[in-house]
Design a protein around this motif. Structure first.
Motif, PDB file in Angstrom:
ATOM      1  N   THR A 416       0.719  -1.203  -0.080  1.00 62.91           N
ATOM      2  CA  THR A 416      -0.164   0.120  -0.062  1.00 62.91           C
ATOM      3  C   THR A 416       0.958   1.230   0.172  1.00 62.91           C
ATOM      4  N   PRO A 417       0.329   2.092  -0.749  1.00 60.73           N
ATOM      5  CA  PRO A 417       1.323   3.499  -0.585  1.00 60.73           C
ATOM      6  C   PRO A 417       1.536   4.275   0.549  1.00 60.73           C
ATOM      7  N   ILE A 418       0.624   4.117   1.626  1.00 62.70           N
ATOM      8  CA  ILE A 418       0.947   4.461   3.150  1.00 62.70           C
ATOM      9  C   ILE A 418       1.213   3.314   3.821  1.00 62.70           C
ATOM     10  N   PRO A 419       2.411   3.056   4.468  1.00 62.45           N
ATOM     11  CA  PRO A 419       2.957   1.936   5.265  1.00 62.45           C
ATOM     12  C   PRO A 419       2.015   1.778   6.489  1.00 62.45           C
ATOM     13  N   PRO A 420       1.644   0.426   6.432  1.00 62.73           N
ATOM     14  CA  PRO A 420       0.566   0.247   7.586  1.00 62.73           C
ATOM     15  C   PRO A 420       1.052   0.729   8.990  1.00 62.73           C
ATOM     16  N   SER A 421       2.521   0.746   9.235  1.00 65.00           N
ATOM     17  CA  SER A 421       2.922   1.352  10.452  1.00 65.00           C
ATOM     18  C   SER A 421       2.570   2.973  10.699  1.00 65.00           C
ATOM     19  N   ALA A 422       2.865   3.572   9.532  1.00 68.14           N
ATOM     20  CA  ALA A 422       2.405   4.997   9.534  1.00 68.14           C
ATOM     21  C   ALA A 422       1.058   5.373   9.820  1.00 68.14           C
ATOM     22  N   PHE A 487      16.465   2.294   6.239  1.00 70.95           N
ATOM     23  CA  PHE A 487      16.184   0.765   6.529  1.00 70.95           C
ATOM     24  C   PHE A 487      14.691   0.600   6.609  1.00 70.95           C
ATOM     25  N   VAL A 488      14.114  -0.259   6.405  1.00 71.76           N
ATOM     26  CA  VAL A 488      12.881  -0.987   6.902  1.00 71.76           C
ATOM     27  C   VAL A 488      13.093  -2.181   7.732  1.00 71.76           C
ATOM     28  N   LEU A 489      12.412  -2.557   8.555  1.00 73.06           N
ATOM     29  CA  LEU A 489      12.163  -3.673   9.247  1.00 73.06           C
ATOM     30  C   LEU A 489      11.406  -4.905   8.781  1.00 73.06           C
ATOM     31  N   ASP A 490      10.336  -4.289   7.713  1.00 77.37           N
ATOM     32  CA  ASP A 490       9.428  -5.296   7.488  1.00 77.37           C
ATOM     33  C   ASP A 490       9.574  -5.580   5.988  1.00 77.37           C
ATOM     34  N   GLU A 491       9.844  -6.700   5.297  1.00 82.55           N
ATOM     35  CA  GLU A 491       9.927  -6.954   3.858  1.00 82.55           C
ATOM     36  C   GLU A 491       8.662  -6.530   3.103  1.00 82.55           C
ATOM     37  N   SER A 492       7.558  -6.579   3.807  1.00 89.47           N
ATOM     38  CA  SER A 492       6.434  -6.165   3.038  1.00 89.47           C
ATOM     39  C   SER A 492       6.400  -4.759   2.380  1.00 89.47           C
ATOM     40  N   LEU A 493       7.303  -4.002   3.071  1.00 86.16           N
ATOM     41  CA  LEU A 493       7.441  -2.428   2.537  1.00 86.16           C
ATOM     42  C   LEU A 493       8.375  -2.481   1.468  1.00 86.16           C
ATOM     43  N   ASN A 494       9.490  -3.387   1.661  1.00 85.96           N
ATOM     44  CA  ASN A 494      10.512  -3.169   0.430  1.00 85.96           C
ATOM     45  C   ASN A 494      11.549  -4.503   0.936  1.00 85.96           C
ATOM     46  N   PRO A 495      11.269  -5.464   0.234  1.00 87.31           N
ATOM     47  CA  PRO A 495      12.295  -6.658   0.441  1.00 87.31           C
ATOM     48  C   PRO A 495      13.813  -6.578   0.264  1.00 87.31           C
ATOM     49  N   GLN A 565       6.914   7.651  -0.369  1.00 86.04           N
ATOM     50  CA  GLN A 565       7.128   7.153   0.971  1.00 86.04           C
ATOM     51  C   GLN A 565       8.331   7.984   1.345  1.00 86.04           C
ATOM     52  N   SER A 566       8.304   8.724   2.592  1.00 89.51           N
ATOM     53  CA  SER A 566       9.437   9.240   2.973  1.00 89.51           C
ATOM     54  C   SER A 566      10.588   8.316   3.213  1.00 89.51           C
ATOM     55  N   SER A 567      11.914   8.528   3.213  1.00 90.52           N
ATOM     56  CA  SER A 567      12.747   7.680   3.479  1.00 90.52           C
ATOM     57  C   SER A 567      13.479   7.894   4.963  1.00 90.52           C
ATOM     58  N   PHE A 568      12.852   8.783   5.744  1.00 86.25           N
ATOM     59  CA  PHE A 568      13.162   9.048   7.166  1.00 86.25           C
ATOM     60  C   PHE A 568      11.886   9.026   7.808  1.00 86.25           C
ATOM     61  N   GLY A 569      12.142   8.721   9.319  1.00 82.03           N
ATOM     62  CA  GLY A 569      11.258   8.920  10.214  1.00 82.03           C
ATOM     63  C   GLY A 569      10.136   7.910   9.950  1.00 82.03           C
ATOM     64  N   ALA A 570       8.946   8.381   9.802  1.00 83.53           N
ATOM     65  CA  ALA A 570       7.857   7.396   9.813  1.00 83.53           C
ATOM     66  C   ALA A 570       7.631   6.989   8.469  1.00 83.53           C
ATOM     67  N   HIS A 571       8.228   7.073   7.545  1.00 80.35           N
ATOM     68  CA  HIS A 571       8.476   6.480   6.265  1.00 80.35           C
ATOM     69  C   HIS A 571       6.799   6.626   5.479  1.00 80.35           C
ATOM     70  N   ASP A 572       6.141   7.590   6.017  1.00 79.70           N
ATOM     71  CA  ASP A 572       4.880   7.572   5.535  1.00 79.70           C
ATOM     72  C   ASP A 572       4.842   8.400   4.187  1.00 79.70           C
ATOM     73  N   SER A 573       3.423   8.464   3.625  1.00 84.59           N
ATOM     74  CA  SER A 573       3.184   9.064   2.173  1.00 84.59           C
ATOM     75  C   SER A 573       2.008   9.896   2.443  1.00 84.59           C
ATOM     76  N   GLN A 574       1.952  11.109   1.649  1.00 80.76           N
ATOM     77  CA  GLN A 574       0.805  11.768   1.785  1.00 80.76           C
ATOM     78  C   GLN A 574       0.206  12.304   0.243  1.00 80.76           C
ATOM     79  N   PRO A 575      -0.477  11.197  -0.282  1.00 76.43           N
ATOM     80  CA  PRO A 575      -0.944  11.196  -1.537  1.00 76.43           C
ATOM     81  C   PRO A 575      -1.766  12.626  -1.973  1.00 76.43           C
ATOM     82  N   GLY A 576      -1.482  13.092  -3.073  1.00 78.50           N
ATOM     83  CA  GLY A 576      -2.221  14.191  -3.576  1.00 78.50           C
ATOM     84  C   GLY A 576      -1.616  15.533  -2.871  1.00 78.50           C
TER      85      GLY A 576
END
Length: 636
Positions: A416-422, A487-495, A565-576
């Motif tokens: 998903t464009p916005i990581p579940p953790s974010a 880095f990410v900790l979850d391969e579902s974000l980026n294996p 997705q941001s490469s820092f902090g929460a790695h979140d995305s803000q579509p639009g």
């Protein structure tokens, strides 16, 4: 097949570069370029451009010593690292070098790796969603010292002592800029956690008077005696090797060994581990600089070069592969249609970045061939919505375009464009955890360096890491990197970008170079985080499609997307979400709102670009430095 109607005519127009510094009238379909704040730098013998005036002076001093562009770039790198220009000596260095003797472009990979014990399980045990933003656990192994010395040994002319001389003078003491001094003061609570950082950055700290200013004031002489001692050790080691009959290259590499194998390495590891970090001597010993082949694509007769997937650089090439099928110029500069098209193309390229980019020296292998396939670009282009923003753009599947099957189809389907953790934590939760906000991450600074000389050497560098608030490693004076957070900790974000010992995080840093007919045409890079290749894409199009000269293109106001997705902090995305400046007219802003964008108007988008353009007609070089911030150049 949903395509932009009438826009797929491939144009073969030549590249036209306007030489005038003032422009009064333009055709509506060309760039609306103003007179520039700064002049073009015209040089016949050499050009040196970087993020700070003092550092540009270091490059000029090195040229005057008889150095080539590589020597000058290394001197500027050393100076900016000493000035904490959003990087320091324990950070990372990324570079592209054009060698006129071979006609080849080579990449320098001097990004550190995760230390022993840095696993997803370790960070989850610390109740972390991502590795931390700062401190001893945020550090990858130092890369800049090794990158500088390898570049210098392989391609430079001068000694390490000559190249480090300006930085060593600065470490002895230089007048610190007011903005930097005030920023140190604003981060005093974090810096005071670490004894050596507190000692260096807060020389006026009074524990009995918390209201008293602890940081230096603007213009005050800022002294770094420990760092000076470390640099002196490197120079002394080189001198001893030369006295023993070693070659210039071997003497520089003897200094390299002292940093990564000797007493400097021992002190870095000791300080890091005592503060709770994971560094081992083996981590520093095993790390190495890679001289590698860059990736490239051809855009309408121009060969554009970037570093591969350990940084975000290939997104620019992916975007150009899509855009070459569109008559960009006919849309008009910064019209609603142009901005919408640019935004959608970037969405698709960055979605691929967010899922497929990672360390190419660590399995699994990234599908680079497929990602940069022209046929794949055309397939991605078909998915673009010509009428509205698509907030749900996902990565594509490049594997068939290199004759393979995608091993991560299941992960791709769930992505998903916005990581579940974010989504679960929210911005407020991540701020409470001490992680960067979305905006801070997108503009997380660095510096950029461009150098070129009459011999034909061209260098583009985007170093970073170890920015304030930096953890200084003991008596070395070296501020360590904070790149672990990418880095990410979850391969579902980026294996491809899951943290592991010995692995490089996928960074945002992205030097750029363009050749035409096999000769250098343009060297360019920019400060920032996830904004970098957005800025550079628009800068490149400003020149080759909208006829701006290099300084006009560097000063032009960009638009900024926050959908990736941001490469820092929460790695979140803000579509639009879309930022523009008042130079984008109200009518265009309304049209963009109608297309589903949340348009924000700000005075200036973040785009501190530095660049050098090569005038083949007159045999000269044109340097440019953005009017945003302290970027500065010197030419001769």
């Amino acid at each position: 097949m949903r395509l932009f109607s009438g826009l797929l005519t491939v144009r073969r127009a030549g590249v036209m570069l306007a030489a005038a510094m003032t422009v009064t009238l333009f055709d509506p379909n060309t760039a609306v370029a103003d007179a520039t704040t700064k002049p073009v730098l015209h040089g016949r013998h050499w050009v040196a451009v970087t993020g700070k005036p003092l550092a540009a002076t270091a490059g000029a001093m090195t040229f005057q010593r008889g150095g080539n562009a590589v020597d000058a770039a290394c001197a500027m790198l050393a100076a900016t690292s000493t000035m904490w220009d959003v990087l320091s000596w324990g950070g990372e260095t990324q570079a592209l070098i054009y060698n006129p003797n071979t006609g080849e472009v080579k990449g320098i990979n001097a990004l550190g790796v995760a230390p022993t014990g840095a696993t997803p399980e370790f960070f989850r045990e610390q109740d972390m969603v991502y590795p931390p933003e700062f401190g001893p656990l945020a550090a990858v192994t130092p890369g800049t010292p090794g990158g500088l010395m390898v570049m210098l040994a392989e391609y430079g002319k001068l000694s390490l002592a000559e190249v480090l001389a300006p930085a060593m003078q600065m470490a002895e003491g230089y007048p610190i800029e007011e903005s930097q001094a005030d920023y140190i003061e604003s981060r005093r609570d974090i810096l005071s956690q670490w004894p050596d950082s507190k000692r260096v950055f807060l020389p006026h700290l009074d524990e009995d008077d918390p209201d008293k200013r602890a940081a230096p004031r603007g213009g005050e002489i800022f002294r770094q005696h420990d760092l000076l001692a470390t640099l002196q050790k490197l120079v002394d080691t080189e001198a001893e090797a030369l006295a023993a009959g070693k070659s210039r290259k071997a003497a520089i590499m003897a200094a390299y060994d002292r940093f990564y194998l000797g007493d400097i390495a021992e002190e870095i590891v000791r300080a890091n581990r005592e503060a709770g970090g994971l560094f081992t001597l083996e981590d520093l010993d095993n790390w190495q600089v890679h001289i590698e082949e860059p990736v490239t694509t051809n855009y309408k007769g121009i060969d554009v070069y970037k570093l591969t997937t350990w940084v975000q650089g290939p997104v620019l090439l992916q975007a150009l592969n899509m855009l070459e099928n569109i008559d960009v110029k006919s849309m008009g500069y910064n019209t609603a249609r142009y901005i919408h098209t640019l935004y959608q193309v970037m969405n698709h390229a960055f979605a691929d970045r967010d899922f497929y980019y990672g360390d190419p020296y660590f399995p699994p292998a990234e599908p680079v061939e497929g990602l940069l396939s022209k046929a794949y670009a055309k397939q991605r282009l078909q998915a673009l919505n010509p009428d509205r923003n698509d907030p749900n753009v996902k990565p594509g599947d490049p594997y068939p375009f290199q004759g393979d099957e995608n091993p991560f189809e299941e992960l791709l389907e769930k992505w998903t464009p916005i990581p579940p953790s974010a989504e679960a934590e929210g911005t407020e939760g991540f701020q409470q955890a001490g992680l960067m906000t979305h905006d801070e991450g997108f503009r997380a600074g660095t510096t950029s360096i461009q150098a070129a000389d009459a011999e034909g050497w061209v260098v583009s560098v985007t170093p970073s890491g170890g920015w304030i608030p930096a953890f200084i490693a003991g008596s070395t004076g070296v501020g360590l990197s904070q790149r672990m957070q990418s880095f990410v900790l979850d391969e579902s974000l980026n294996p491809f970008n899951v943290v592991a010992p010995g692995k490089r995080p996928r960074a945002t840093l992205t030097p750029s170079m363009a050749l035409k007919d096999g000769k250098p045409m343009l060297a360019f890079s920019v400060q920032g985080g996830d904004t970098q290749d957005q800025n550079l894409l628009q800068f490149f199009l400003n020149m080759v499609e909208f006829d701006m000269n290099v300084q006009q293109a560097a000063e032009a106001h960009n638009v900024t997307s926050f959908q990736m997705q941001s490469s820092f902090g929460a790695h979140d995305s803000q579509p639009g979400r879309l930022q523009v400046t008042p130079k984008v007219t109200e009518w265009v802003r309304e049209k963009l709102t109608d297309r589903g964008y949340e348009v924000e108007i700000i005075d200036r988008t973040y785009s501190p670009i530095t660049a050098i353009w090569f005038d083949r007609v007159h045999g000269t070089m044109w340097g440019a430095a953005s009017d945003y911030g302290d970027d500065y150049g010197v030419a001769w």
